[in-house]
Design an enzyme around this catalytic site. Structure first.
Site, mmCIF file in Angstrom:
data_model
loop_
_atom_site.group_PDB
_atom_site.id
_atom_site.type_symbol
_atom_site.label_atom_id
_atom_site.label_comp_id
_atom_site.label_asym_id
_atom_site.label_seq_id
_atom_site.Cartn_x
_atom_site.Cartn_y
_atom_site.Cartn_z
ATOM 1 N N ASP A 7 0.879 -1.174 0.000
ATOM 2 C CA ASP A 7 0.000 0.000 0.000
ATOM 3 C C ASP A 7 0.915 1.223 0.000
ATOM 4 O OD1 ASP A 7 -2.121 1.757 0.299
ATOM 5 O OD2 ASP A 7 -2.076 1.625 2.487
ATOM 6 N N GLU A 67 -1.604 -1.637 -4.343
ATOM 7 C CA GLU A 67 -2.891 -0.935 -4.352
ATOM 8 C C GLU A 67 -2.809 0.291 -5.264
ATOM 9 O OE1 GLU A 67 -5.127 -0.836 -0.838
ATOM 10 O OE2 GLU A 67 -6.115 1.060 -1.288
ATOM 11 N N ASP A 139 -1.649 0.650 8.072
ATOM 12 C CA ASP A 139 -0.968 0.576 6.770
ATOM 13 C C ASP A 139 -0.585 -0.865 6.436
ATOM 14 O OD1 ASP A 139 -0.566 3.491 5.877
ATOM 15 O OD2 ASP A 139 0.093 3.496 7.970
#
Lengths: 173, 173
Positions: A7, A67, A139
């Site tokens: 991410d 992502e 996260d």
């Protein structure tokens, strides 16, 4: 198959590593790469490149899933996020990993079953799906969710192809 | 000092290489790296990383200067540009080159003397300053203009420091 989910962020980039074994997903590792506050852009990009290279060296993933970042209303933030994402994908290309991309909508749908789920719901579902003792940090949870999404997509792609390996969306190995 | 100037773009990334010898600037090379149309993001990033690595290997610059990209009104374009810029800076970090950044305003002011100069004026001034036989292609001209801007800044920084080498803005070697 060992999946490295990422991410990307301009300050904090989450990572999560999973093993996929048929319908089972086993947690391997997760954490965050933090770029130096107040560092120049080359310094921040260097820390991202080194951070990803260390994760790849330590856990030897066979595939990566990233992502697709949220396009911010603030153009300067969008540029910073884009730069971080470019560095993350550069590090994965250099590591010669096949890379798949998933939108936040796909990730939330895959993990929570609702494209509009909030961060806490993602954290809770990641904890449940991977049978973790504690709630993963936000996260890291997002990165693990991206890896779980890839596990689902890769599984169904394999099923559709009758077990054969083909290039699809990203690349399957 | 040999400067590699770069004007990053999501489709076309211009590069220009100059030698700086006191007040003299000598043209070495310039051109464009084109990313594959319709390629995936990892493929486009890979072509940028390889393209920059080839330019560095061929011309052996000692320092790099990168244009700070225009933040577009279209968030999707800004994200694409950011990703390309992240890949370009990754390639330069991997090549261990000191990196300086200059805004379009600084570049136009340094080369044309007017921060609001248009692309054609930049092309003409680059041709004049480097005594080129023909007009350089627009992306290559922008990259050469970035390299010229660095030459001016590095020259004045050296003067201020009395010939000593210090870190300033980017990094001087």
């Amino acid at each position: 198959m060992r999946v490295l989910g990422i991410d990307p962020g301009s300050r904090v980039t989450g990572f999560g590593v999973l093993d996929i074994d048929g319908q089972h997903r086993h947690y391997v590792a997760s954490g965050c790469i933090r770029t130096p506050v107040g560092g120049t852009l080359p310094q921040r990009i260097e820390s991202l490149l080194k951070g990803i290279a260390e994760v790849v060296a330590a856990y030897q993933p066979t595939v990566a899933a990233v992502e697709q970042v949220f396009v911010n209303v603030n153009p300067q933030s969008t540029l910073l996020l884009g730069q971080a994402r470019g560095a993350v994908i550069s590090a994965l290309v250099i590591a010669q990993l096949p890379i798949s991309e998933y939108t936040a909508l796909q990730v939330k749908q895959a993990v929570v079953g609702n494209g509009h789920a909030d961060k806490e719901q993602v954290q809770h579902m990641v904890q449940r799906l991977l049978r973790l003792n504690g709630l993963p940090q936000a996260d890291a949870a997002d990165a693990l969710a991206v890896a779980l999404t890839h596990a689902n997509h890769a599984g169904s792609a394999l099923k559709q192809l009758g077990g054969g390996l083909k290039i699809r969306r990203g690349r399957l190995t």
